[in-house]
Design a protein around this motif. Structure first.
Motif, PDB file in Angstrom:
ATOM      1  N   MET A   1      30.845  32.293  44.116  1.00 32.20           N
ATOM      2  CA  MET A   1      31.958  32.978  43.452  1.00 32.20           C
ATOM      3  C   MET A   1      33.252  32.729  44.226  1.00 32.20           C
ATOM      4  O   MET A   1      33.267  32.733  45.448  1.00 32.20           O
ATOM      5  CB  MET A   1      31.677  34.488  43.353  1.00 32.20           C
ATOM      6  N   THR A   2      34.352  32.531  43.506  1.00 34.34           N
ATOM      7  CA  THR A   2      35.628  32.300  44.155  1.00 34.34           C
ATOM      8  C   THR A   2      36.082  33.521  44.931  1.00 34.34           C
ATOM      9  O   THR A   2      35.762  34.656  44.582  1.00 34.34           O
ATOM     10  CB  THR A   2      36.694  31.941  43.100  1.00 34.34           C
ATOM     11  N   SER A   3      36.831  33.276  46.003  1.00 29.20           N
ATOM     12  CA  SER A   3      37.348  34.379  46.806  1.00 29.20           C
ATOM     13  C   SER A   3      38.767  34.761  46.383  1.00 29.20           C
ATOM     14  O   SER A   3      39.356  35.668  46.957  1.00 29.20           O
ATOM     15  CB  SER A   3      37.340  33.997  48.291  1.00 29.20           C
ATOM     16  N   HIS A   4      39.317  34.079  45.380  1.00 33.34           N
ATOM     17  CA  HIS A   4      40.668  34.407  44.924  1.00 33.34           C
ATOM     18  C   HIS A   4      40.686  35.747  44.196  1.00 33.34           C
ATOM     19  O   HIS A   4      39.706  36.141  43.559  1.00 33.34           O
ATOM     20  CB  HIS A   4      41.194  33.320  43.997  1.00 33.34           C
ATOM     21  N   SER A   5      41.832  36.425  44.292  1.00 29.43           N
ATOM     22  CA  SER A   5      41.986  37.728  43.653  1.00 29.43           C
ATOM     23  C   SER A   5      42.701  37.653  42.317  1.00 29.43           C
ATOM     24  O   SER A   5      42.616  38.589  41.524  1.00 29.43           O
ATOM     25  CB  SER A   5      42.743  38.678  44.585  1.00 29.43           C
ATOM     26  N   VAL A   6      43.428  36.575  42.074  1.00 27.95           N
ATOM     27  CA  VAL A   6      44.100  36.396  40.786  1.00 27.95           C
ATOM     28  C   VAL A   6      43.144  35.692  39.831  1.00 27.95           C
ATOM     29  O   VAL A   6      42.657  34.603  40.110  1.00 27.95           O
ATOM     30  CB  VAL A   6      45.389  35.563  40.947  1.00 27.95           C
ATOM     31  N   ARG A   7      42.864  36.330  38.719  1.00 26.18           N
ATOM     32  CA  ARG A   7      41.925  35.791  37.754  1.00 26.18           C
ATOM     33  C   ARG A   7      42.584  35.673  36.374  1.00 26.18           C
ATOM     34  O   ARG A   7      43.618  36.298  36.108  1.00 26.18           O
ATOM     35  CB  ARG A   7      40.664  36.678  37.625  1.00 26.18           C
ATOM     36  N   LEU A   8      41.958  34.898  35.503  1.00 30.59           N
ATOM     37  CA  LEU A   8      42.466  34.687  34.144  1.00 30.59           C
ATOM     38  C   LEU A   8      41.533  35.330  33.128  1.00 30.59           C
ATOM     39  O   LEU A   8      40.319  35.120  33.167  1.00 30.59           O
ATOM     40  CB  LEU A   8      42.580  33.186  33.849  1.00 30.59           C
ATOM     41  N   ASP A   9      42.110  36.128  32.245  1.00 29.11           N
ATOM     42  CA  ASP A   9      41.369  36.682  31.113  1.00 29.11           C
ATOM     43  C   ASP A   9      41.619  35.761  29.918  1.00 29.11           C
ATOM     44  O   ASP A   9      42.671  35.831  29.276  1.00 29.11           O
ATOM     45  CB  ASP A   9      41.853  38.107  30.821  1.00 29.11           C
ATOM     46  N   LYS A  10      40.655  34.891  29.632  1.00 28.67           N
ATOM     47  CA  LYS A  10      40.836  33.884  28.582  1.00 28.67           C
ATOM     48  C   LYS A  10      41.017  34.499  27.206  1.00 28.67           C
ATOM     49  O   LYS A  10      41.656  33.904  26.334  1.00 28.67           O
ATOM     50  CB  LYS A  10      39.654  32.923  28.585  1.00 28.67           C
ATOM     51  N   GLU A  11      40.444  35.675  26.995  1.00 21.95           N
ATOM     52  CA  GLU A  11      40.571  36.318  25.688  1.00 21.95           C
ATOM     53  C   GLU A  11      42.017  36.696  25.392  1.00 21.95           C
ATOM     54  O   GLU A  11      42.462  36.664  24.243  1.00 21.95           O
ATOM     55  CB  GLU A  11      39.679  37.567  25.636  1.00 21.95           C
TER      56      GLU A  11
ATOM     57  N   GLY B   1      45.120  25.091  24.704  1.00 17.33           N
ATOM     58  CA  GLY B   1      45.602  26.408  24.303  1.00 17.33           C
ATOM     59  C   GLY B   1      45.304  27.532  25.273  1.00 17.33           C
ATOM     60  O   GLY B   1      45.577  28.696  24.955  1.00 17.33           O
ATOM     61  N   LYS B   2      44.779  27.229  26.463  1.00 15.20           N
ATOM     62  CA  LYS B   2      44.464  28.267  27.448  1.00 15.20           C
ATOM     63  C   LYS B   2      44.948  27.831  28.833  1.00 15.20           C
ATOM     64  O   LYS B   2      44.882  26.650  29.192  1.00 15.20           O
ATOM     65  CB  LYS B   2      42.955  28.529  27.515  1.00 15.20           C
ATOM     66  N   ALA B   3      45.405  28.788  29.604  1.00 20.03           N
ATOM     67  CA  ALA B   3      45.813  28.495  30.974  1.00 20.03           C
ATOM     68  C   ALA B   3      44.576  28.242  31.831  1.00 20.03           C
ATOM     69  O   ALA B   3      43.487  28.768  31.556  1.00 20.03           O
ATOM     70  CB  ALA B   3      46.621  29.651  31.549  1.00 20.03           C
ATOM     71  N   ARG B   4      44.759  27.453  32.873  1.00 18.99           N
ATOM     72  CA  ARG B   4      43.684  27.184  33.829  1.00 18.99           C
ATOM     73  C   ARG B   4      44.269  27.232  35.227  1.00 18.99           C
ATOM     74  O   ARG B   4      45.274  26.585  35.516  1.00 18.99           O
ATOM     75  CB  ARG B   4      43.069  25.805  33.565  1.00 18.99           C
TER      76      ARG B   4
ATOM     77  N   ALA C   1      47.294  38.380  30.674  1.00 18.28           N
ATOM     78  CA  ALA C   1      46.075  37.573  30.798  1.00 18.28           C
ATOM     79  C   ALA C   1      45.747  37.264  32.260  1.00 18.28           C
ATOM     80  O   ALA C   1      44.627  36.864  32.558  1.00 18.28           O
ATOM     81  CB  ALA C   1      46.219  36.277  30.010  1.00 18.28           C
ATOM     82  N   LYS C   2      46.723  37.409  33.145  1.00 20.18           N
ATOM     83  CA  LYS C   2      46.463  37.227  34.575  1.00 20.18           C
ATOM     84  C   LYS C   2      46.201  38.601  35.167  1.00 20.18           C
ATOM     85  O   LYS C   2      47.011  39.532  35.006  1.00 20.18           O
ATOM     86  CB  LYS C   2      47.658  36.574  35.287  1.00 20.18           C
ATOM     87  N   ILE C   3      45.085  38.753  35.830  1.00 20.17           N
ATOM     88  CA  ILE C   3      44.691  40.057  36.347  1.00 20.17           C
ATOM     89  C   ILE C   3      44.296  39.956  37.816  1.00 20.17           C
ATOM     90  O   ILE C   3      44.005  38.876  38.325  1.00 20.17           O
ATOM     91  CB  ILE C   3      43.507  40.640  35.533  1.00 20.17           C
ATOM     92  N   ALA C   4      44.306  41.088  38.486  1.00 17.94           N
ATOM     93  CA  ALA C   4      43.922  41.151  39.899  1.00 17.94           C
ATOM     94  C   ALA C   4      42.486  41.643  40.010  1.00 17.94           C
ATOM     95  O   ALA C   4      42.109  42.626  39.369  1.00 17.94           O
ATOM     96  CB  ALA C   4      44.853  42.087  40.655  1.00 17.94           C
TER      97      ALA C   4
END
Length: 421
Positions: free
Chosen positions: A1-11, A33-36, A56-59
């Motif tokens: 699992m990534t250790s980054h705290s910023v995640r993407l909610d694709k929905e 059509g989606k950020a990566r 869509a960007k969450i902590a």
């Protein structure tokens, strides 16, 4: 699992490309059509969280319920939390409120900032050959240097952050007092995503001292409702104005010995300009640089709720409280080497075209050739932040020239003319 705290909610993501322009390390692309988010480039600054119109960007932080997993949970509190409460709120009431929430002990990170203030001066006295030195107090700044300015890595002070200092001290103290190690849970009340990541993956520390980070925004409202019902604090002050000022930009630089010149910079854009000047040798006569990625300092972190300027004034008023512990009451016996990084900064070659210099040079030539065929509009419609980033993606086989709407339109027009002929 990534250790980054910023995640993407694709929905929630609609592929609007708003985020790609604000990322300081060009870590975001929009494809199909989606950020990566490119994990190897992300420094968890949280800028994309601030600007995303669809949230869509969450902590990724820990829930308050996690403290129930430990018999002796400890709250390590960023002084930025105090700036979220109405002016004049007794900080000791906030400590008492956290204990009402279930924490057995509350530790003030402002005290760790006072230790670090002392350590910075010790380090600068012992290393007159390193100038300017760059503060390691903001993890976003340190990670930015590893990605974009690796030549400045040796300028960064190799000492732990205030929250790591206090987490280490309280854990050692509780173990000496006989508390079982496995029953102690240390939680950081964090103002930003970069510090959440540091708790999970310490910079240069070698080992984790934080069991989880909880955002200030998640803690504030339940804590506020408890604090407003308290009449008299049960806790004593732990830190003074010296440590409290660290919540705002300039607080750290203010504690550097007056024989040294210092510069305090906040905001990623301004910070990058300063680091670029330093990198090419244009910044002269500065001994110490305090960098804060968030505008206003930690009070402007993405996980806070109060306006940074309002919070800054609240902290300033709190610094006038004469009942706070004086700076000269620090415990003796600690030296900066006691909190030195166990390993140096690692250069993250995310921005390199190739690890082999000869291959990287060939790819650079290819990038420049492709750039000549692109419009230079830097519009972002292709899903990359600018034309150069698109050219680099093309060379790395992660994009195509037809992703550029101008190149695509020109190609379609040319085909149509050929068909007519």
């Amino acid at each position: 699992m990534t250790s980054h705290s910023v995640r993407l909610d694709k929905e929630r993501c609609v592929g609007c490309t708003t985020c790609i322009k604000t990322c300081p390390t060009q870590a975001i692309r929009v494809k199909k059509g989606k950020a990566r988010i490119m994990e190897n480039r992300c420094i968890d600054c949280g800028e994309c969280i601030k600007v995303c119109p669809t949230y869509a960007k969450i902590a990724r932080t820990k829930s308050l319920d996690m403290i129930k997993e430990f018999r002796y949970p400890v709250a390590v509190v960023s002084p930025a939390l105090y700036g979220q409460f109405p002016a004049g709120t007794d900080i000791n009431l906030i400590f008492s409120g956290l204990k009402e929430m279930g924490f057995k002990r509350v530790v003030d990170v402002a005290r760790g900032a006072e230790y670090l203030s002392k350590f910075i001066n010790e380090y600068m006295d012992e290393h007159p050959d390193i100038r300017p030195v760059i503060s390691s107090g903001c993890p976003t700044v340190t990670r930015l240097i590893t990605v974009r300015f690796p030549e400045l890595a040796e300028n960064v002070i190799p000492i732990n952050q205030p929250m790591e200092i206090m987490a280490k001290l309280v854990r050692e103290r509780m173990e000496r007092e006989g508390y079982p190690k496995e029953e102690i849970g240390i939680f950081y009340i964090a103002p930003c995503t970069a510090e959440v990541t540091s708790g999970r993956r310490p910079i240069g520390f070698g080992e984790r001292v934080i069991d989880g980070s909880i955002s200030i925004s998640d803690v504030f409202w339940p804590l506020f409702n408890i604090v407003k019902g308290l009449k008299k604090p049960t806790d004593r002050p732990q830190a003074g104005a010296v440590g409290l000022r660290w919540a705002c930009v300039g607080g750290e630089a203010k504690m550097v010995d007056k024989k040294y010149s210092s510069l305090a910079v906040d905001g990623l854009g301004h910070l990058i300009e300063v680091l670029e000047s330093l990198s090419i040798g244009r910044l002269q006569g500065i001994d110490f640089i305090e960098g804060r990625a968030c505008s206003g300092g930690c009070v402007g972190g993405v996980l806070t709720i109060e306006n940074a300027y309002v919070a800054k004034e609240i902290i300033r008023q709190a610094c006038r409280n004469n009942q706070q512990v004086p700076f000269n009451k620090l415990e003796e016996g600690y030296h900066w080497r006691d909190f030195r990084w166990k390993q140096g900064l690692e250069y993250r070659s995310a921005l390199l075209l190739d690890a082999k210099p000869e291959v990287a040079m060939l790819k650079m030539e290819a990038v420049n050739d492709i750039l000549k065929k692109l419009p230079g509009m830097d519009c972002g419609a292709c899903g990359a932040p600018n034309c150069r980033a698109l050219a680099e993606d093309i060379v790395q086989d992660e994009a195509d020239q037809m992703d550029c709407i101008f190149v695509f339109r020109e190609k379609v027009t040319s085909l149509a003319e050929d068909m007519i002929k």
